[in-house]
Design an enzyme around this catalytic site. Sequence first.
Site, PDB file in Angstrom:
ATOM      1  N   CYS A 137      53.235  34.887  43.073  1.00 43.80           N
ATOM      2  CA  CYS A 137      51.791  34.485  42.664  1.00 43.80           C
ATOM      3  C   CYS A 137      51.642  33.386  42.096  1.00 43.80           C
ATOM      4  CB  CYS A 137      51.287  35.816  41.887  1.00 43.80           C
ATOM      5  SG  CYS A 137      51.933  35.742  40.023  1.00 43.80           S
ATOM      6  N   HIS A 148      46.666  42.962  38.040  1.00 46.66           N
ATOM      7  CA  HIS A 148      46.310  41.609  38.741  1.00 46.66           C
ATOM      8  C   HIS A 148      45.707  41.947  40.044  1.00 46.66           C
ATOM      9  CE1 HIS A 148      45.283  37.441  39.277  1.00 46.66           C
ATOM     10  NE2 HIS A 148      46.477  36.917  39.375  1.00 46.66           N
ATOM     11  N   GLN A 151      45.085  39.283  43.051  1.00 44.35           N
ATOM     12  CA  GLN A 151      46.236  38.643  43.581  1.00 44.35           C
ATOM     13  C   GLN A 151      46.972  39.629  44.987  1.00 44.35           C
ATOM     14  OE1 GLN A 151      47.925  35.306  42.666  1.00 44.35           O
ATOM     15  NE2 GLN A 151      48.719  35.849  44.621  1.00 44.35           N
ATOM     16  N   ARG A 208      43.883  33.343  47.985  1.00 45.34           N
ATOM     17  CA  ARG A 208      43.189  33.720  46.918  1.00 45.34           C
ATOM     18  C   ARG A 208      41.777  33.427  47.276  1.00 45.34           C
ATOM     19  NH1 ARG A 208      45.435  34.335  41.915  1.00 45.34           N
ATOM     20  NH2 ARG A 208      43.316  35.155  41.477  1.00 45.34           N
ATOM     21  N   ARG A 268      38.942  37.315  32.833  1.00 43.80           N
ATOM     22  CA  ARG A 268      40.613  37.178  32.596  1.00 43.80           C
ATOM     23  C   ARG A 268      40.831  37.457  31.026  1.00 43.80           C
ATOM     24  NH1 ARG A 268      45.276  33.331  34.938  1.00 43.80           N
ATOM     25  NH2 ARG A 268      44.688  34.629  36.810  1.00 43.80           N
TER      26      ARG A 268
HETATM   27  N1  NVA Z   1      52.489  38.007  35.245  1.00 44.27           N
HETATM   28  C1  NVA Z   1      51.724  36.798  35.049  1.00 44.27           C
HETATM   29  C2  NVA Z   1      50.957  36.696  36.218  1.00 44.27           C
HETATM   30  C3  NVA Z   1      50.255  34.968  36.318  1.00 44.27           C
HETATM   31  C4  NVA Z   1      49.335  34.857  37.269  1.00 44.27           C
HETATM   32  C5  NVA Z   1      51.110  36.826  33.678  1.00 44.27           C
HETATM   33  O1  NVA Z   1      50.386  37.514  33.467  1.00 44.27           O
HETATM   34  O2  NVA Z   1      51.002  35.394  33.290  1.00 44.27           O
HETATM   35  N1   CP Z   2      48.642  33.433  40.415  1.00 48.73           N
HETATM   36  C1   CP Z   2      47.260  33.415  39.400  1.00 48.73           C
HETATM   37  O1   CP Z   2      46.583  33.873  39.239  1.00 48.73           O
HETATM   38  O2   CP Z   2      47.514  32.074  39.060  1.00 48.73           O
HETATM   39  P1   CP Z   2      46.473  31.242  38.044  1.00 48.73           P
HETATM   40  O3   CP Z   2      46.912  31.917  36.649  1.00 48.73           O
HETATM   41  O4   CP Z   2      46.843  29.821  38.256  1.00 48.73           O
HETATM   42  O5   CP Z   2      45.131  31.578  38.178  1.00 48.73           O
END
Ligand code: NVA
Ligand code: CP
Length: 301
Positions: free
Chosen positions: A259, A131, A134, A287, A104
């Site tokens: 999400c 992502h 997700q 997930r 990530r």
């Molecule tokens: N769009 C959000 C998704 C978090 C799971 C982010 O990138 O912070």
């Molecule tokens: N939706 C999602 O990816 O959640 P986290 O940021 O908690 O992993």
Amino acid sequence: MTVRHFLTLTDLDSNEYKQLLNRAIELKAMQRNGEIYEPLKNKVLAMIFEKSSTRTRVSFETGMAHFGGHALFLSPRDTQLGRGEPIEDSARVLSSMADCIMVRTFEHEKIELFAQYSSVPVINGLTDDVHPCQLLADMQTYIEHRGDIQGKTVTWVGDGNNMCHSYMHAAKLLDFKLNITCPQGYEPAQAFIDEANSHIELIADPKEACENSDLVVTDVWASMGQEEEQELRIKAFEPYQVNADLMKAAKTDALFMHCLPAHRGEEVSADVIDGKQSVAWDEAENRLHAQKALLEFLLVS
Ligand code: NVA
Ligand code: CP
């Protein structure tokens, strides 16, 4: 032998995506029945998190434990990657020990470089661009509640961000119509628009965009890394809140997804996310099941 990575949803073809979703539903039933299934005994998943996470970390760790394997949490605070060790070197070293690596991070190019130097599968646990994990869980959730999504209408409300981009990929792979409604200046990136052109429509008015919709989806107005834009964004995004009034424009049996993490009173009202059309909690749980299906797909031949 070429290594199979999962950097974007389009690393799967339509059939593989559908098979993976069916498998996720099966694995969920197996777990519910208390069946022990350990195809990854003695295997290790290394997880690099350069951004915070609750769901991604816990679902991968739990999934590896269910499968009889092990997951390692690596934060830039405690690894040499955080002190500037080159991505190429980190990828070579980690992949010489672990069987799979989840990353990530911020720039998508970083995970592409990492994958290039990794001798084992790399999974995208979120980048600034996409992502994909997700979208395994979201589509599993839709299918569980409503069946096939082909030919349905989905509306993305809010920021044209990483989640929106992955929805655009899903629309093309699973053949559904995706309406996208964003404030001016916050539309998805042009490259993603070009790629999904046949399956998407950008509609400025959120109510019009939600008309005839089977699924309404939103996400935070400021993603991780955009915290300093929060105040500015609140003003632009206010008309794009998913609330009861907006949900009324969609089909009466439309589902709502997010999400998570969610900001009640910003992108979604509390009555919608906590209401009966919301499947956000199934979506979060899935997930786990969807990523177990992904790990099996990548690691078990
Ligand atoms: N769009 C959000 C998704 C978090 C799971 C982010 O990138 O912070
Ligand atoms: N939706 C999602 O990816 O959640 P986290 O940021 O908690 O992993």
